[in-house]
Scaffold this motif. Structure first.
Motif, PDB file in Angstrom:
ATOM      1  N   GLY A  22       0.848  -1.198   0.000  1.00  6.50           N
ATOM      2  CA  GLY A  22       0.000   0.000   0.000  1.00  6.50           C
ATOM      3  C   GLY A  22       0.876   1.238   0.000  1.00  6.50           C
ATOM      4  O   GLY A  22       0.675   2.173  -0.786  1.00  6.50           O
ATOM      5  N   LYS A  23       1.900   1.207   0.832  1.00  7.93           N
ATOM      6  CA  LYS A  23       2.807   2.341   0.982  1.00  7.93           C
ATOM      7  C   LYS A  23       3.820   2.405  -0.166  1.00  7.93           C
ATOM      8  O   LYS A  23       4.005   3.434  -0.809  1.00  7.93           O
ATOM      9  N   SER A  24       4.490   1.296  -0.421  1.00  4.75           N
ATOM     10  CA  SER A  24       5.597   1.322  -1.391  1.00  4.75           C
ATOM     11  C   SER A  24       5.100   1.586  -2.809  1.00  4.75           C
ATOM     12  O   SER A  24       5.765   2.280  -3.597  1.00  4.75           O
ATOM     13  N   LEU A  25       3.910   1.055  -3.173  1.00  3.14           N
ATOM     14  CA  LEU A  25       3.403   1.291  -4.527  1.00  3.14           C
ATOM     15  C   LEU A  25       2.908   2.726  -4.675  1.00  3.14           C
ATOM     16  O   LEU A  25       3.105   3.357  -5.713  1.00  3.14           O
ATOM     17  N   ALA A  26       2.292   3.245  -3.618  1.00  2.00           N
ATOM     18  CA  ALA A  26       1.814   4.630  -3.681  1.00  2.00           C
ATOM     19  C   ALA A  26       3.003   5.569  -3.896  1.00  2.00           C
ATOM     20  O   ALA A  26       2.914   6.553  -4.630  1.00  2.00           O
TER      21      ALA A  26
END
Ligand code: MRU
Length: 341
Positions: free
Chosen positions: A334-338
């Motif tokens: 969720g964090k790394s792709l955003a």
């Protein structure tokens, strides 16, 4: 570079992937309908290649528009037809959205200029795809140590993209760096993209490989013959859940069970950030004949019922890393792709 698709001014030419590896036949599409049919029948397949083909389909269709007053209506008809070809590959919709944005931005121009802009955009989508794949390859190669054996599923190579490949791009980038690599290619029933297409590509590239049937991977992992798995993707949700060719999910579960890394390699054009997770990814159900027959020969009782979902969704928790053109994303996705977006 492998010839997947080529623009020839008034037509596109594609290698007929249904005929490989037996025959290297090229198909000419002179209108958007024949491009749509080529995507549906898998003359061309693989998410990024489908995106490139769709962009050329729009360009070809729009070149046939004669009346500038009808341009918007005609554009919508062309685009809607292409949109209905294959539901899972995000790159198809991404390419159509990109062509639409170019059309909207140049509506005030004379028809001939609008047509030229759309052709230029489609060519640009193809050119960028090669560059993006090479970047994915460079990022991914860092995860591949010398001497490993890599399992891949389906075909995520030059044939599935404009040229270089995503998962196969990672493998070939590592190989080009001089690393000794061996590939296991899952045959990938029912359409056999691994046995027919991945093996054909690896043969041409001179990368050592062995084809295995889809039920062999677990045993070979357990025997220590497979070091890691890398696959492509058709659509990736915001949390990292990944739709790819049917049979990818069991490979990921087996990799986890055997303590092996499982990597996904895909361009950002494959991501669907409108979907929070993989539950909303549309899964294409393909014709029953693909399961009922092998090479045109019936392999089940004539009345047998079959199922043919063409893709599955691998939950993000099984994915060790997602390799993109902007770098390698690690969990939590969720964090790394955003951050990559
Ligand atoms: O049904 P296909 O052959 O179009 O499915 C292709 C795949 O699942 C590929 O792994 C995916 O599109 C990635 S291609 C770089």
């Amino acid at each position: 570079m492998l010839p997947t698709i080529e623009w020839r001014g008034d037509r596109v030419v594609m290698i007929d992937q249904r005929k490989l590896p037996g025959e290297e036949l090229y198909v000419e599409c002179r209108d958007s309908e024949s491009v749509a049919e080529a995507i549906e029948t898998m003359i061309i397949r693989g998410a990024p290649a489908i995106g490139v083909a769709a962009a050329y389909g729009v360009a070809l269709g729009f070149l046939a528009v004669k009346d500038g007053g009808r341009a918007a209506a005609d554009f919508a008809v062309i685009s809607d037809r292409l949109r209905r070809t294959r539901p899972t590959a995000r790159n198809l919709f991404w390419a159509l959205e990109r062509m639409k944005a170019v059309f909207e931005a140049h509506r005030s121009l004379p028809l001939a200029d609008q047509q030229a802009r759309l052709v230029r955009e489609a060519l640009e989508i193809e050119r960028e795809d090669v560059e993006i794949n090479e970047r994915i390859g460079r990022h991914g190669a860092a995860l591949i140590a010398d001497g490993v054996s890599v399992l891949t599923h389906c075909n995520a190579g030059g044939l599935a993209t404009a040229a270089y490949g995503t998962a196969i791009g990672v493998i070939r980038a590592a190989f080009e760096q001089g690393k000794k690599i061996r590939v296991f290619a899952d045959e990938t029933r029912p359409v056999l993209q691994g046995a027919r297409l991945t093996a054909w590509e690896l043969e041409k590239l001179g990368i050592p490989y062995a084809v295995i049937t889809d039920n062999m991977a677990g045993w070979l992992m357990r025997q220590g013959e497979i070091s890691l798995a890398v696959v492509g993707a058709d659509r990736i949700a915001a949390n990292g859940d990944t739709a790819n060719k049917i049979g990818t999910y069991p490979v990921a579960v087996l990799a986890r069970e055997n303590g092996l890394p499982f990597y996904v390699a895909a361009p950002l054009s494959t991501f669907d950030f409108t979907l929070a997770d993989g539950d909303g990814i549309p899964i294409e159900e393909r014709p029953a004949a693909e399961v009922r027959e092998i090479a045109g020969r019936l392999i089940v009782p004539a009345g047998a019922k079959v199922r043919n979902p063409a893709f599955d969704v691998t939950p993000a928790r099984y994915i060790s890393a997602i390799i993109t053109e902007k770098g390698v994303a690690r969990p939590p996705y969720g964090k790394s792709l955003a951050a990559l977006k």
